[in-house]
Write a protein that holds these residues in place. Structure first.
Motif, PDB file in Angstrom:
ATOM      1  N   LEU A  21       0.825  -1.212   0.000  1.00 58.31           N
ATOM      2  CA  LEU A  21       0.000   0.000   0.000  1.00 58.31           C
ATOM      3  C   LEU A  21       0.860   1.264   0.000  1.00 58.31           C
ATOM      4  O   LEU A  21       0.505   2.262  -0.635  1.00 58.31           O
ATOM      5  CB  LEU A  21      -0.926  -0.002   1.208  1.00 58.31           C
ATOM      6  N   LEU A  22       1.979   1.217   0.707  1.00 63.22           N
ATOM      7  CA  LEU A  22       2.883   2.369   0.708  1.00 63.22           C
ATOM      8  C   LEU A  22       3.478   2.599  -0.674  1.00 63.22           C
ATOM      9  O   LEU A  22       3.559   3.740  -1.155  1.00 63.22           O
ATOM     10  CB  LEU A  22       3.992   2.153   1.727  1.00 63.22           C
ATOM     11  N   VAL A  23       3.881   1.514  -1.347  1.00 60.94           N
ATOM     12  CA  VAL A  23       4.397   1.633  -2.714  1.00 60.94           C
ATOM     13  C   VAL A  23       3.317   2.169  -3.650  1.00 60.94           C
ATOM     14  O   VAL A  23       3.575   3.034  -4.497  1.00 60.94           O
ATOM     15  CB  VAL A  23       4.917   0.268  -3.203  1.00 60.94           C
ATOM     16  N   ALA A  24       2.080   1.680  -3.503  1.00 64.77           N
ATOM     17  CA  ALA A  24       0.974   2.157  -4.326  1.00 64.77           C
ATOM     18  C   ALA A  24       0.721   3.642  -4.104  1.00 64.77           C
ATOM     19  O   ALA A  24       0.426   4.386  -5.046  1.00 64.77           O
ATOM     20  CB  ALA A  24      -0.292   1.355  -4.029  1.00 64.77           C
ATOM     21  N   SER A  25       0.850   4.081  -2.848  1.00 62.31           N
ATOM     22  CA  SER A  25       0.646   5.495  -2.542  1.00 62.31           C
ATOM     23  C   SER A  25       1.722   6.361  -3.193  1.00 62.31           C
ATOM     24  O   SER A  25       1.426   7.406  -3.787  1.00 62.31           O
ATOM     25  CB  SER A  25       0.645   5.706  -1.028  1.00 62.31           C
ATOM     26  N   ILE A  26       2.977   5.931  -3.108  1.00 60.07           N
ATOM     27  CA  ILE A  26       4.072   6.682  -3.721  1.00 60.07           C
ATOM     28  C   ILE A  26       3.901   6.725  -5.237  1.00 60.07           C
ATOM     29  O   ILE A  26       4.076   7.782  -5.882  1.00 60.07           O
ATOM     30  CB  ILE A  26       5.428   6.057  -3.348  1.00 60.07           C
ATOM     31  N   TRP A  27       3.536   5.588  -5.820  1.00 53.82           N
ATOM     32  CA  TRP A  27       3.310   5.517  -7.263  1.00 53.82           C
ATOM     33  C   TRP A  27       2.159   6.434  -7.679  1.00 53.82           C
ATOM     34  O   TRP A  27       2.236   7.130  -8.695  1.00 53.82           O
ATOM     35  CB  TRP A  27       3.002   4.072  -7.639  1.00 53.82           C
ATOM     36  N   THR A  28       1.117   6.445  -6.865  1.00 50.87           N
ATOM     37  CA  THR A  28      -0.034   7.304  -7.154  1.00 50.87           C
ATOM     38  C   THR A  28       0.367   8.774  -7.168  1.00 50.87           C
ATOM     39  O   THR A  28      -0.002   9.525  -8.096  1.00 50.87           O
ATOM     40  CB  THR A  28      -1.136   7.076  -6.108  1.00 50.87           C
ATOM     41  N   TRP A  29       1.111   9.202  -6.162  1.00 53.58           N
ATOM     42  CA  TRP A  29       1.522  10.604  -6.104  1.00 53.58           C
ATOM     43  C   TRP A  29       2.474  10.964  -7.242  1.00 53.58           C
ATOM     44  O   TRP A  29       2.444  12.093  -7.745  1.00 53.58           O
ATOM     45  CB  TRP A  29       2.148  10.919  -4.753  1.00 53.58           C
ATOM     46  N   ALA A  30       3.329  10.017  -7.654  1.00 53.02           N
ATOM     47  CA  ALA A  30       4.208  10.279  -8.798  1.00 53.02           C
ATOM     48  C   ALA A  30       3.385  10.493 -10.069  1.00 53.02           C
ATOM     49  O   ALA A  30       3.669  11.401 -10.869  1.00 53.02           O
ATOM     50  CB  ALA A  30       5.176   9.113  -8.980  1.00 53.02           C
ATOM     51  N   ILE A  31       2.347   9.670 -10.259  1.00 55.26           N
ATOM     52  CA  ILE A  31       1.479   9.824 -11.427  1.00 55.26           C
ATOM     53  C   ILE A  31       0.713  11.141 -11.351  1.00 55.26           C
ATOM     54  O   ILE A  31       0.564  11.849 -12.357  1.00 55.26           O
ATOM     55  CB  ILE A  31       0.508   8.635 -11.528  1.00 55.26           C
ATOM     56  N   ILE A  32       0.214  11.476 -10.164  1.00 51.49           N
ATOM     57  CA  ILE A  32      -0.555  12.712  -9.997  1.00 51.49           C
ATOM     58  C   ILE A  32       0.296  13.932 -10.355  1.00 51.49           C
ATOM     59  O   ILE A  32      -0.131  14.807 -11.128  1.00 51.49           O
ATOM     60  CB  ILE A  32      -1.082  12.828  -8.555  1.00 51.49           C
ATOM     61  N   ILE A  33       1.501  13.992  -9.823  1.00 52.82           N
ATOM     62  CA  ILE A  33       2.369  15.141 -10.089  1.00 52.82           C
ATOM     63  C   ILE A  33       2.753  15.197 -11.567  1.00 52.82           C
ATOM     64  O   ILE A  33       2.699  16.260 -12.205  1.00 52.82           O
ATOM     65  CB  ILE A  33       3.623  15.077  -9.199  1.00 52.82           C
ATOM     66  N   GLY A  34       3.135  14.034 -12.142  1.00 53.92           N
ATOM     67  CA  GLY A  34       3.515  14.004 -13.542  1.00 53.92           C
ATOM     68  C   GLY A  34       2.372  14.384 -14.471  1.00 53.92           C
ATOM     69  O   GLY A  34       2.557  15.139 -15.431  1.00 53.92           O
ATOM     70  N   GLN A  35       1.166  13.862 -14.170  1.00 58.95           N
ATOM     71  CA  GLN A  35       0.009  14.167 -15.010  1.00 58.95           C
ATOM     72  C   GLN A  35      -0.377  15.639 -14.908  1.00 58.95           C
ATOM     73  O   GLN A  35      -0.746  16.272 -15.902  1.00 58.95           O
ATOM     74  CB  GLN A  35      -1.173  13.278 -14.607  1.00 58.95           C
ATOM     75  N   TRP A  36      -0.304  16.187 -13.702  1.00 59.48           N
ATOM     76  CA  TRP A  36      -0.648  17.598 -13.517  1.00 59.48           C
ATOM     77  C   TRP A  36       0.305  18.496 -14.300  1.00 59.48           C
ATOM     78  O   TRP A  36      -0.132  19.439 -14.977  1.00 59.48           O
ATOM     79  CB  TRP A  36      -0.609  17.949 -12.036  1.00 59.48           C
ATOM     80  N   LEU A  37       1.602  18.198 -14.226  1.00 56.23           N
ATOM     81  CA  LEU A  37       2.579  18.994 -14.962  1.00 56.23           C
ATOM     82  C   LEU A  37       2.376  18.861 -16.467  1.00 56.23           C
ATOM     83  O   LEU A  37       2.470  19.847 -17.210  1.00 56.23           O
ATOM     84  CB  LEU A  37       4.001  18.563 -14.577  1.00 56.23           C
ATOM     85  N   LYS A  38       2.092  17.642 -16.926  1.00 52.69           N
ATOM     86  CA  LYS A  38       1.890  17.429 -18.361  1.00 52.69           C
ATOM     87  C   LYS A  38       0.649  18.162 -18.871  1.00 52.69           C
ATOM     88  O   LYS A  38       0.712  18.836 -19.907  1.00 52.69           O
ATOM     89  CB  LYS A  38       1.766  15.924 -18.651  1.00 52.69           C
ATOM     90  N   MET A  39      -0.462  18.033 -18.148  1.00 54.26           N
ATOM     91  CA  MET A  39      -1.694  18.680 -18.589  1.00 54.26           C
ATOM     92  C   MET A  39      -1.544  20.200 -18.583  1.00 54.26           C
ATOM     93  O   MET A  39      -2.047  20.888 -19.481  1.00 54.26           O
ATOM     94  CB  MET A  39      -2.852  18.258 -17.694  1.00 54.26           C
ATOM     95  N   ARG A  40      -0.865  20.727 -17.577  1.00 50.85           N
ATOM     96  CA  ARG A  40      -0.676  22.174 -17.506  1.00 50.85           C
ATOM     97  C   ARG A  40       0.182  22.673 -18.662  1.00 50.85           C
ATOM     98  O   ARG A  40      -0.157  23.672 -19.317  1.00 50.85           O
ATOM     99  CB  ARG A  40      -0.023  22.532 -16.166  1.00 50.85           C
ATOM    100  N   ARG A  41       1.279  21.966 -18.942  1.00 49.78           N
ATOM    101  CA  ARG A  41       2.171  22.394 -20.028  1.00 49.78           C
ATOM    102  C   ARG A  41       1.485  22.280 -21.387  1.00 49.78           C
ATOM    103  O   ARG A  41       1.523  23.214 -22.198  1.00 49.78           O
ATOM    104  CB  ARG A  41       3.442  21.536 -20.011  1.00 49.78           C
ATOM    105  N   LEU A  42       0.859  21.136 -21.647  1.00 48.84           N
ATOM    106  CA  LEU A  42       0.223  20.932 -22.939  1.00 48.84           C
ATOM    107  C   LEU A  42      -0.950  21.887 -23.152  1.00 48.84           C
ATOM    108  O   LEU A  42      -1.197  22.333 -24.274  1.00 48.84           O
ATOM    109  CB  LEU A  42      -0.263  19.481 -23.064  1.00 48.84           C
ATOM    110  N   GLY A  43      -1.671  22.194 -22.075  1.00 42.96           N
ATOM    111  CA  GLY A  43      -2.790  23.117 -22.207  1.00 42.96           C
ATOM    112  C   GLY A  43      -2.341  24.485 -22.688  1.00 42.96           C
ATOM    113  O   GLY A  43      -2.929  25.062 -23.621  1.00 42.96           O
ATOM    114  N   LYS A  44      -1.277  25.009 -22.097  1.00 42.48           N
ATOM    115  CA  LYS A  44      -0.777  26.331 -22.488  1.00 42.48           C
ATOM    116  C   LYS A  44      -0.187  26.317 -23.889  1.00 42.48           C
ATOM    117  O   LYS A  44      -0.434  27.215 -24.693  1.00 42.48           O
ATOM    118  CB  LYS A  44       0.272  26.804 -21.482  1.00 42.48           C
TER     119      LYS A  44
END
Length: 219
Positions: A21-44
């Motif tokens: 569960l700890l690994v899943a949580s870390i993986w989840t946050w890595a995806i969240i941060i990466g996806q947020w940065l990607k969507m923000r950059r591509l949107g602009k």
């Protein structure tokens, strides 16, 4: 009763659940941060690309200078230009066939870019739906261990029962800790991807209309 102490006191099954569960949580946050940065950059960058495209007076020159990049809108433009050139290469141009093929090419390009934007969202959905049940499994196992300790020591003292129950509840807490951000992020990013898809589709429709007018002028 610290998290580290609860982990160290747990048996191998509950420890495995906690680590997973700890690994899943870390993986989840890595995806969240990466996806947020990607969507923000591509949107602009997509917004800037579309604005410059509609201001351009020569589609071919704009395509040669800007249309070969990695932006979703640029790849949609490239797909439309490629189909346009193939369909109008001959002497006799089938206008209706060209329009139909352009629509298919642009629609396929929008779908492909949407799939790329939504990449890894399925992982967030999986973590959000599975993590609570994995934590619950750890909880059930820890409570079973507590009952086993009660039977072995023939005592219902809180000192006997408390450690196993605390470990069990900690596993549940870790499951929720992994699941809640995953569910929130999945819903948020799904909405963002849907908006991006709608915008790309509008761009594709506008481009299709522009090429359709070119066909009429050639006729």
């Amino acid at each position: 009763m610290s998290p580290v102490a609860l982990f160290m006191q747990a048996d191998i099954v509950v420890k495995t659940v906690m680590v997973g569960l700890l690994v899943a949580s870390i993986w989840t946050w890595a995806i969240i941060i990466g996806q947020w940065l990607k969507m923000r950059r591509l949107g602009k960058e997509n917004e800037r690309f579309e604005r410059d495209f509609w201001k351009s007076e020569d589609i071919d020159s704009f395509y040669e200078s800007r249309g070969k990049g990695e932006l979703p809108a640029a790849r949609i433009l490239a797909a439309g230009i490629a189909e346009w050139r193939r369909s109008t290469a001959g002497r006799a141009v089938d206008k209706e066939g060209t329009r139909s093929r352009l629509a298919i090419a642009l629609h396929s390009a929008v779908g492909a870019e949407t799939d790329k934007l939504a990449n890894r969202l399925n992982i967030l959905a999986t973590v959000g739906s599975v993590a609570p049940f994995v934590g619950l499994f750890g909880t059930v196992w820890g409570i079973m261990r507590s009952f086993t300790d009660i039977a072995g020591q023939q005592s219902t003292s809180l000192a006997v029962v408390a450690p196993g129950i605390a470990e069990a509840l900690f596993a549940t807490a870790l499951g929720l800790f992994a699941a809640i951000p995953a569910v929130i992020a999945y819903n948020r990013f799904s909405y963002a991807v849907n908006r991006a898809e709608a915008r790309l589709q509008r761009f594709a429709d506008g481009f299709h209309g522009t090429l359709s007018r070119e066909l009429e002028m050639e006729g």
